[in-house]
Design a protein around this motif. Structure first.
Motif, PDB file in Angstrom:
ATOM      1  N   ILE A   1      12.400 -12.861  -6.518  1.00  0.00           N
ATOM      2  CA  ILE A   1      11.718 -12.546  -5.271  1.00  0.00           C
ATOM      3  C   ILE A   1      10.423 -13.349  -5.214  1.00  0.00           C
ATOM      4  O   ILE A   1       9.558 -13.228  -6.084  1.00  0.00           O
ATOM      5  CB  ILE A   1      11.432 -11.042  -5.156  1.00  0.00           C
ATOM      6  CG1 ILE A   1      12.755 -10.254  -5.166  1.00  0.00           C
ATOM      7  CG2 ILE A   1      10.635 -10.742  -3.888  1.00  0.00           C
ATOM      8  CD1 ILE A   1      12.592  -8.753  -5.099  1.00  0.00           C
ATOM      9  N   LEU A   2      10.307 -14.199  -4.206  1.00  0.00           N
ATOM     10  CA  LEU A   2       9.112 -15.013  -4.010  1.00  0.00           C
ATOM     11  C   LEU A   2       8.179 -14.251  -3.079  1.00  0.00           C
ATOM     12  O   LEU A   2       8.413 -14.144  -1.873  1.00  0.00           O
ATOM     13  CB  LEU A   2       9.482 -16.369  -3.417  1.00  0.00           C
ATOM     14  CG  LEU A   2      10.560 -17.162  -4.159  1.00  0.00           C
ATOM     15  CD1 LEU A   2      10.734 -18.541  -3.532  1.00  0.00           C
ATOM     16  CD2 LEU A   2      10.243 -17.285  -5.651  1.00  0.00           C
ATOM     17  N   GLU A   3       7.128 -13.682  -3.655  1.00  0.00           N
ATOM     18  CA  GLU A   3       6.178 -12.856  -2.902  1.00  0.00           C
ATOM     19  C   GLU A   3       5.175 -13.773  -2.203  1.00  0.00           C
ATOM     20  O   GLU A   3       4.384 -14.447  -2.864  1.00  0.00           O
ATOM     21  CB  GLU A   3       5.459 -11.890  -3.827  1.00  0.00           C
ATOM     22  CG  GLU A   3       6.382 -10.881  -4.485  1.00  0.00           C
ATOM     23  CD  GLU A   3       5.658  -9.936  -5.421  1.00  0.00           C
ATOM     24  OE1 GLU A   3       5.820  -8.719  -5.262  1.00  0.00           O
ATOM     25  OE2 GLU A   3       4.917 -10.427  -6.303  1.00  0.00           O
ATOM     26  N   CYS A   4       5.203 -13.765  -0.887  1.00  0.00           N
ATOM     27  CA  CYS A   4       4.370 -14.663  -0.089  1.00  0.00           C
ATOM     28  C   CYS A   4       3.181 -13.948   0.546  1.00  0.00           C
ATOM     29  O   CYS A   4       2.499 -14.504   1.403  1.00  0.00           O
ATOM     30  CB  CYS A   4       5.217 -15.321   0.991  1.00  0.00           C
ATOM     31  SG  CYS A   4       6.636 -16.225   0.343  1.00  0.00           S
ATOM     32  N   ASP A   5       2.913 -12.741   0.113  1.00  0.00           N
ATOM     33  CA  ASP A   5       1.795 -11.954   0.620  1.00  0.00           C
ATOM     34  C   ASP A   5       1.599 -10.756  -0.303  1.00  0.00           C
ATOM     35  O   ASP A   5       2.441 -10.484  -1.179  1.00  0.00           O
ATOM     36  CB  ASP A   5       2.087 -11.481   2.049  1.00  0.00           C
ATOM     37  CG  ASP A   5       0.833 -11.137   2.846  1.00  0.00           C
ATOM     38  OD1 ASP A   5      -0.267 -11.132   2.250  1.00  0.00           O
ATOM     39  OD2 ASP A   5       0.954 -10.866   4.049  1.00  0.00           O
ATOM     40  N   THR A   6       0.507 -10.037  -0.105  1.00  0.00           N
ATOM     41  CA  THR A   6       0.191  -8.821  -0.847  1.00  0.00           C
ATOM     42  C   THR A   6       0.166  -7.651   0.126  1.00  0.00           C
ATOM     43  O   THR A   6      -0.464  -7.749   1.189  1.00  0.00           O
ATOM     44  CB  THR A   6      -1.169  -8.939  -1.550  1.00  0.00           C
ATOM     45  OG1 THR A   6      -1.139 -10.058  -2.431  1.00  0.00           O
ATOM     46  CG2 THR A   6      -1.487  -7.688  -2.340  1.00  0.00           C
ATOM     47  N   PRO A   7       0.802  -6.536  -0.187  1.00  0.00           N
ATOM     48  CA  PRO A   7       0.812  -5.407   0.755  1.00  0.00           C
ATOM     49  C   PRO A   7      -0.579  -4.814   0.962  1.00  0.00           C
ATOM     50  O   PRO A   7      -1.490  -5.002   0.144  1.00  0.00           O
ATOM     51  CB  PRO A   7       1.737  -4.387   0.074  1.00  0.00           C
ATOM     52  CG  PRO A   7       2.487  -5.132  -0.964  1.00  0.00           C
ATOM     53  CD  PRO A   7       1.606  -6.262  -1.378  1.00  0.00           C
TER      54      PRO A   7
ATOM     55  N   PRO B   1      -3.204  -1.541   1.082  1.00  0.00           N
ATOM     56  CA  PRO B   1      -3.465  -0.661  -0.069  1.00  0.00           C
ATOM     57  C   PRO B   1      -2.469   0.475  -0.284  1.00  0.00           C
ATOM     58  O   PRO B   1      -2.026   0.703  -1.418  1.00  0.00           O
ATOM     59  CB  PRO B   1      -4.867  -0.127   0.227  1.00  0.00           C
ATOM     60  CG  PRO B   1      -5.521  -1.228   0.994  1.00  0.00           C
ATOM     61  CD  PRO B   1      -4.436  -1.810   1.855  1.00  0.00           C
ATOM     62  N   LYS B   2      -2.096   1.217   0.761  1.00  0.00           N
ATOM     63  CA  LYS B   2      -1.189   2.350   0.554  1.00  0.00           C
ATOM     64  C   LYS B   2       0.185   1.881   0.074  1.00  0.00           C
ATOM     65  O   LYS B   2       0.780   2.477  -0.828  1.00  0.00           O
ATOM     66  CB  LYS B   2      -1.050   3.154   1.851  1.00  0.00           C
ATOM     67  CG  LYS B   2      -2.301   3.903   2.260  1.00  0.00           C
ATOM     68  CD  LYS B   2      -2.074   4.652   3.571  1.00  0.00           C
ATOM     69  CE  LYS B   2      -3.338   5.359   4.040  1.00  0.00           C
ATOM     70  NZ  LYS B   2      -3.146   6.031   5.359  1.00  0.00           N
ATOM     71  N   THR B   3       0.678   0.825   0.692  1.00  0.00           N
ATOM     72  CA  THR B   3       1.979   0.275   0.295  1.00  0.00           C
ATOM     73  C   THR B   3       1.911  -0.291  -1.113  1.00  0.00           C
ATOM     74  O   THR B   3       2.838  -0.091  -1.924  1.00  0.00           O
ATOM     75  CB  THR B   3       2.421  -0.803   1.295  1.00  0.00           C
ATOM     76  OG1 THR B   3       2.487  -0.231   2.604  1.00  0.00           O
ATOM     77  CG2 THR B   3       3.779  -1.374   0.926  1.00  0.00           C
ATOM     78  N   LYS B   4       0.824  -0.971  -1.436  1.00  0.00           N
ATOM     79  CA  LYS B   4       0.660  -1.538  -2.768  1.00  0.00           C
ATOM     80  C   LYS B   4       0.618  -0.454  -3.830  1.00  0.00           C
ATOM     81  O   LYS B   4       1.188  -0.597  -4.918  1.00  0.00           O
ATOM     82  CB  LYS B   4      -0.609  -2.381  -2.824  1.00  0.00           C
ATOM     83  CG  LYS B   4      -0.793  -3.123  -4.139  1.00  0.00           C
ATOM     84  CD  LYS B   4      -2.012  -4.038  -4.101  1.00  0.00           C
ATOM     85  CE  LYS B   4      -2.157  -4.795  -5.416  1.00  0.00           C
ATOM     86  NZ  LYS B   4      -3.340  -5.695  -5.400  1.00  0.00           N
ATOM     87  N   GLU B   5      -0.033   0.664  -3.521  1.00  0.00           N
ATOM     88  CA  GLU B   5      -0.116   1.770  -4.485  1.00  0.00           C
ATOM     89  C   GLU B   5       1.265   2.331  -4.808  1.00  0.00           C
ATOM     90  O   GLU B   5       1.561   2.691  -5.943  1.00  0.00           O
ATOM     91  CB  GLU B   5      -1.013   2.867  -3.919  1.00  0.00           C
ATOM     92  CG  GLU B   5      -1.207   4.043  -4.875  1.00  0.00           C
ATOM     93  CD  GLU B   5      -2.130   5.111  -4.313  1.00  0.00           C
ATOM     94  OE1 GLU B   5      -2.284   6.154  -4.969  1.00  0.00           O
ATOM     95  OE2 GLU B   5      -2.691   4.905  -3.205  1.00  0.00           O
ATOM     96  N   ILE B   6       2.139   2.396  -3.809  1.00  0.00           N
ATOM     97  CA  ILE B   6       3.474   2.965  -4.012  1.00  0.00           C
ATOM     98  C   ILE B   6       4.421   1.976  -4.691  1.00  0.00           C
ATOM     99  O   ILE B   6       5.141   2.328  -5.631  1.00  0.00           O
ATOM    100  CB  ILE B   6       4.068   3.409  -2.660  1.00  0.00           C
ATOM    101  CG1 ILE B   6       3.244   4.542  -2.058  1.00  0.00           C
ATOM    102  CG2 ILE B   6       5.528   3.843  -2.826  1.00  0.00           C
ATOM    103  CD1 ILE B   6       3.619   4.883  -0.628  1.00  0.00           C
ATOM    104  N   TYR B   7       4.406   0.711  -4.241  1.00  0.00           N
ATOM    105  CA  TYR B   7       5.436  -0.250  -4.649  1.00  0.00           C
ATOM    106  C   TYR B   7       4.922  -1.357  -5.574  1.00  0.00           C
ATOM    107  O   TYR B   7       5.724  -2.082  -6.150  1.00  0.00           O
ATOM    108  CB  TYR B   7       6.059  -0.901  -3.420  1.00  0.00           C
ATOM    109  CG  TYR B   7       6.760   0.066  -2.505  1.00  0.00           C
ATOM    110  CD1 TYR B   7       8.043   0.529  -2.795  1.00  0.00           C
ATOM    111  CD2 TYR B   7       6.152   0.532  -1.342  1.00  0.00           C
ATOM    112  CE1 TYR B   7       8.702   1.416  -1.950  1.00  0.00           C
ATOM    113  CE2 TYR B   7       6.787   1.421  -0.489  1.00  0.00           C
ATOM    114  CZ  TYR B   7       8.063   1.859  -0.800  1.00  0.00           C
ATOM    115  OH  TYR B   7       8.698   2.735   0.035  1.00  0.00           O
ATOM    116  N   GLY B   8       3.625  -1.519  -5.680  1.00  0.00           N
ATOM    117  CA  GLY B   8       3.068  -2.575  -6.515  1.00  0.00           C
ATOM    118  C   GLY B   8       2.897  -3.885  -5.775  1.00  0.00           C
ATOM    119  O   GLY B   8       1.849  -4.500  -5.813  1.00  0.00           O
TER     120      GLY B   8
END
Length: 253
Positions: free
Chosen positions: A10-16, A18-25
């Motif tokens: 998975i090529l991550e082209c952005d960062t979620p 804060p709430k989404t990042k806390e749940i999924y990383g």
């Protein structure tokens, strides 16, 4: 045909946010969750929803050298992004060049989502850029082509959207999957080579609401647009059906 466990980079082209990042990383975690649900819906005995994948994640924005060896993977999945798919900068150009390499490989398969869909189109030599018709956001109905109906098992596709950039056209070598009044190229497909969607099958009500709230508070969406999109943020959508189609594509002979 790749044999499970499928090795998906998975090529991550952005960062979620804060709430989404806390749940999924990261967005890699969002997609890993989606693929597991897609495998459950697919109900293929050869693909265990828990052990059928070897997912690796590559954050390519901050580290343009952070890419997998093609010998170690069966597929790439290019995520969405707030960045411009038509940008001329080192990390975007490196991404496009890598996708060109994958598309020319003949073995490693390509999945593109939203920004990733546009990057695939760009790697195929197609024009990408701003849409004169503006934004498309939250759950939207996509009119499917005959191939789209076959792949997704639907007559129309309800899918989250969050974009104002588009692929203007698609090459003759691929099949169009669908269109909407705002975006004529909603997906592309070529057997055993690529599948893309302009929408976001990985989004849910909570992820979409966080994005809408943030873009409203920062002035990207005015009150009228926000009110319009927030009403459809929680509508039923076919993200899992799209994930199952991605997996069928990866398992194609």
């Amino acid at each position: 045909m790749p044999k499970p466990p499928l090795r998906i980079a998975i090529l991550e082209c952005d960062t979620p946010l804060p709430k989404t990042k806390e749940i999924y990383g990261g967005y890699g975690g969002v997609f890993e969750n989606l693929l597991k649900r897609g495998a459950q819906a697919l109900d293929d005995p050869s693909l265990n929803p828990e052990a059928g994948f070897q997912v690796t994640k590559y954050q390519v924005v901050d580290d343009p050298s952070n890419y997998p060896s093609l010998d170690d993977i069966d597929a790439i999945l290019i995520t969405g992004s707030k960045h411009d798919s038509f940008a001329d900068n080192p990390w975007t150009n490196t991404l496009v060049a890598f996708v060109e390499k994958v598309l020319a490989d003949g073995r490693v398969r390509t999945i593109g989502v939203c920004y990733g869909h546009q990057i695939v189109a760009r790697a195929l030599g197609m024009k990408v850029g701003r849409n004169d018709d503006g934004w498309e956001a939250a759950v939207t109905n996509v009119e499917l082509s005959a191939k789209g109906k076959e792949l997704f098992g639907k007559d129309t596709l309800a899918i989250h959207q969050m974009h104002r950039d588009i692929a203007y056209t698609y090459p003759k070598s691929v099949q169009l999957l669908g269109s909407s009044p705002v975006c004529s190229v909603q997906g592309m497909y070529e057997p055993r080579r690529l599948i893309t969607v302009q929408g976001h099958p990985e989004f849910n009500h909570e992820i979409m609401t966080e994005i809408l709230d943030t873009r409203h508070s920062t002035g990207i969406f005015n009150d009228e647009a926000y009110d319009k999109y927030i009403k459809s943020a929680g509508l039923p959508h076919d993200g899992v059906a799209v994930a199952a189609a991605f997996l069928r594509f990866l398992l194609e002979d």
